[in-house]
Structures are given as structure tokens and as C-alpha cells.
Scaffold this active site. Structure first.
Site, short mmCIF file in Angstrom:
data_model
loop_
_atom_site.label_atom_id
_atom_site.label_comp_id
_atom_site.label_asym_id
_atom_site.label_seq_id
_atom_site.Cartn_x
_atom_site.Cartn_y
_atom_site.Cartn_z
N SER A 156 0.84 -1.20 0.00
CA SER A 156 0.00 0.00 0.00
C SER A 156 0.87 1.25 0.00
O SER A 156 1.61 1.49 0.96
CB SER A 156 -0.89 0.02 1.24
OG SER A 156 -1.37 1.33 1.44
N HIS A 197 -1.04 -1.34 -4.30
CA HIS A 197 -2.33 -1.05 -3.66
C HIS A 197 -2.45 0.47 -3.46
O HIS A 197 -1.61 1.08 -2.79
CB HIS A 197 -2.40 -1.79 -2.32
CG HIS A 197 -3.72 -1.68 -1.63
ND1 HIS A 197 -4.82 -2.44 -1.96
CD2 HIS A 197 -4.12 -0.90 -0.60
CE1 HIS A 197 -5.83 -2.15 -1.16
NE2 HIS A 197 -5.44 -1.19 -0.32
N ASP A 237 -4.65 3.50 -2.11
CA ASP A 237 -5.73 3.83 -1.18
C ASP A 237 -6.24 5.24 -1.42
O ASP A 237 -5.54 6.21 -1.16
CB ASP A 237 -5.21 3.75 0.27
CG ASP A 237 -5.02 2.32 0.72
OD1 ASP A 237 -5.99 1.54 0.63
OD2 ASP A 237 -3.91 1.97 1.17
N MET A 256 -8.92 8.07 -0.36
CA MET A 256 -9.79 8.44 0.78
C MET A 256 -10.37 9.82 0.57
O MET A 256 -9.65 10.74 0.15
CB MET A 256 -8.98 8.44 2.07
CG MET A 256 -8.29 7.14 2.35
SD MET A 256 -7.33 7.29 3.86
CE MET A 256 -6.70 5.61 3.98
N HIS A 301 -8.20 0.86 -4.12
CA HIS A 301 -9.13 0.67 -3.00
C HIS A 301 -9.82 2.01 -2.74
O HIS A 301 -9.22 2.92 -2.17
CB HIS A 301 -8.31 0.21 -1.78
CG HIS A 301 -9.10 0.01 -0.53
ND1 HIS A 301 -8.51 -0.18 0.69
CD2 HIS A 301 -10.44 -0.06 -0.30
CE1 HIS A 301 -9.43 -0.34 1.61
NE2 HIS A 301 -10.61 -0.26 1.04
N MET A 332 -12.01 4.26 -0.83
CA MET A 332 -12.69 4.53 0.44
C MET A 332 -13.40 5.86 0.29
O MET A 332 -13.01 6.87 0.91
CB MET A 332 -11.66 4.53 1.58
CG MET A 332 -11.19 3.13 1.92
SD MET A 332 -9.68 3.13 2.90
CE MET A 332 -8.48 3.23 1.59
N MET A 375 -11.40 -5.93 5.38
CA MET A 375 -10.62 -4.98 6.17
C MET A 375 -10.33 -5.59 7.54
O MET A 375 -11.25 -6.02 8.25
CB MET A 375 -11.39 -3.66 6.36
CG MET A 375 -11.52 -2.81 5.11
SD MET A 375 -9.97 -2.44 4.26
CE MET A 375 -9.04 -1.60 5.56
N GLY A 411 -8.99 3.92 6.96
CA GLY A 411 -8.73 5.34 7.20
C GLY A 411 -7.26 5.68 7.38
O GLY A 411 -6.83 6.75 6.96
N ASP A 418 -6.55 -6.45 4.29
CA ASP A 418 -5.92 -5.13 4.34
C ASP A 418 -5.99 -4.56 5.75
O ASP A 418 -7.08 -4.35 6.28
CB ASP A 418 -6.68 -4.22 3.35
CG ASP A 418 -6.09 -2.83 3.22
OD1 ASP A 418 -5.07 -2.54 3.87
OD2 ASP A 418 -6.67 -2.03 2.46
N GLY A 455 -2.87 -3.89 9.09
CA GLY A 455 -2.14 -4.48 10.20
C GLY A 455 -1.41 -5.78 9.88
O GLY A 455 -1.09 -6.55 10.78
C1 DX5 Z 1 -6.30 1.59 5.51
C2 DX5 Z 1 -5.79 1.27 4.13
C3 DX5 Z 1 -4.67 0.31 4.12
C4 DX5 Z 1 -3.43 0.76 4.83
C5 DX5 Z 1 -2.68 -0.45 5.26
O1 DX5 Z 1 -7.49 2.26 5.41
O2 DX5 Z 1 -6.83 0.72 3.34
O3 DX5 Z 1 -4.39 -0.15 2.80
O4 DX5 Z 1 -2.62 1.58 4.03
O5 DX5 Z 1 -1.60 -0.06 6.03
P1 DX5 Z 1 -0.89 -1.02 7.08
O6 DX5 Z 1 -0.43 -2.22 6.32
O7 DX5 Z 1 0.19 -0.19 7.62
O8 DX5 Z 1 -1.95 -1.40 8.10
ZN ZN Z 2 -6.36 -0.31 1.39
#
Ligand code: DX5
Ligand code: ZN
Length: 218
Positions: A7, A32, A34, A36, A65, A67, A136, A141, A174, A176
Site C-alpha cells: 500500500s 495497492h 488507497d 480516501m 481501494h 474509500m 478490512m 482510514g 488489508d 495491520g
Molecule cells: C487503511 C488502508 C490500508 C493501509 C494499510 O485504510 O486501506 O491499505 O494503508 O496499512 P498497514 O499495512 O500499515 O496497516
Molecule cells: Zn487499502
């Protein structure tokens, strides 16, 4: 085949081109991305112009992705910006089916994502429209959050739905994910691994380490 999808939310944006090359050279097949909007999630990341400008930096799959609220409004724009897969959130759409169809109509692969507290059963009716389900394992976020306990069981349930459907649908997770929990996640049936902070502290070295684990598990 197991796929790593680093990501870029955790990337060093002043060196993004170089870091995209490093993850690709070490075996990451997806990037990936993201997006937002500050509405569906509290934070704002980046949008089409940034994607468009980094698209030539790699030939890897752009796994986008979204969001954002009512993503159906922007499917065409994200295609033009270079998306290969567009994942939308079940919770963000008035008409989930129409949104997935709009992605398919653009000739792209579809993903459907659910947040940690959403009932896994909601995805069932949409499986025929999906190329991928995204679970998720943190509240969407922000990068760098802790993996939510219980996500492994949810992944296994989703994998069972996919297997029952007989459809060739990928299962992505996705949030942690790190070198210590990724094996358990793969064992639960996930085959596409998103990792942000656990990759970009050392993009080349960490991608290599992740890929050793992913490849050793088929
Ligand atoms: C969170 C994102 C993730 C995030 C993952 O909303 O969708 O893709 O960047 O980051 P890590 O791998 O650090 O949890
Ligand atoms: Zn993501």
C-alpha cells in the site's frame, strides 16, 4: 498464487518512482492504491492526478481501494487514471450491484470490501459480480494500525463462501499485516496480502522477505 500488494499510503512520496521499482523488482505483483475522501473515512489521501502521474513508473497491477462515498460517480475517471482493479466498499454504496457492474462495464476487475464490523454474509449475493473480496482487518482510514483479532475467522468464513460459489474469486486482506501474522492469514485462505507500513520502512528488503513467506505457501 499468493500476491503481495504494497500500500503506497505508507510510501515516501518524494521517492515514489524509485520505491515502486524496488517493490516490483522484489516480487510484488500489485500496487495497492488507497483513495480516501474525508467522508467515508476521516482522512483524505490522493486521487486521480497522483495516480495518473505514477502510472508510467511501473507495469504492475494497480489495485485501487476506493474509500469514498458513492464511488459509482468516479469509475471512469479511475480507469482513465490507470486502475486495473477497482474495489468499492459495501457500506459506501446505495446500489452495490450497479457499482460493481459499472466497473465491469469499463473492462476492469471488481473488488468488494467490507469493514471489520460488517456482517460477512452481505457479500454472498454479490459474488457473481466480484473478482475479489477485500476484508478490512482494521477500520479503514489510516495505515499503521493493529490487526483486529477475529479477522482470521472472518477470512475463513469468506473463503468458505467463495469456495461454495465455485467462482474464481480472490480473497484480499488489508490492515495491520506484518511478517509475524501473514502466515496465519494465508492459512485462513487469503491469497492477496496488502501491507503498507510493514513494507515501506525498507521497500526492497521487506518485499523480499514477504515474498519468501508468500512463495513458500504456494
Ligand atoms: C487503511 C488502508 C490500508 C493501509 C494499510 O485504510 O486501506 O491499505 O494503508 O496499512 P498497514 O499495512 O500499515 O496497516
Ligand atoms: Zn487499502
Amino acid at each position: 498464487m499468493n500476491i503481495l500488494a504494497p500500500s503506497i499510503l505508507s510510501a515516501d512520496f518524494k521517492n515514489l518512482g524509485k520505491q515502486l521499482t524496488e517493490i516490483a523488482e522484489n516480487g510484488a505483483e500489485y500496487v495497492h492504491v488507497d483513495v480516501m475522501d474525508g467522508m467515508f473515512v476521516p482522512s483524505i489521501s490522493f486521487g486521480m492526478p497522483v495516480m495518473k502521474s505514477i502510472r508510467p513508473a511501473t507495469d504492475k497491477v494497480f489495485d485501487v481501494h476506493l474509500m469514498i462515498e458513492e464511488p459509482i460517480r468516479y469509475i471512469k475517471e479511475f480507469k482513465e487514471a490507470g486502475a486495473d482493479i477497482i474495489t468499492i466498499h459495501y457500506e459506501a454504496c446505495k446500489d452495490v450491484g450497479a457499482t460493481l457492474k459499472a466497473i465491469k462495464d469499463e473492462g476492469l476487475k471488481t473488488g468488494l470490501s467490507i469493514k471489520p464490523k460488517t456482517d460477512v454474509n452481505v457479500v454472498k449475493e454479490f459474488l457473481p459480480l466480484c473478482d475479489m473480496i477485500l476484508l478490512m482487518s482494521v477500520e479503514p482510514g489510516f495505515g499503521g494500525q493493529k490487526f483486529i483479532d477475529g479477522s482470521l475467522e472472518r477470512a475463513a468464513q469468506l473463503k468458505a463462501f467463495i469456495d461454495e460459489s465455485g467462482l474464481p474469486i480472490d480473497l484480499e486482506i488489508d490492515g495491520g499485516i506484518n511478517m509475524d501474522n501473514v502466515s496465519a492469514v494465508l492459512d485462513a485462505g487469503v491469497n492477496v496480502i496488502v501491507a503498507g507500513s510493514a513494507v515501506f520502512k525498507d521497500p526492497a528488503g521487506n518485499t523480499k522477505k514477504f515474498m519468501e513467506i508468500l512463495n513458500s505457501r504456494g
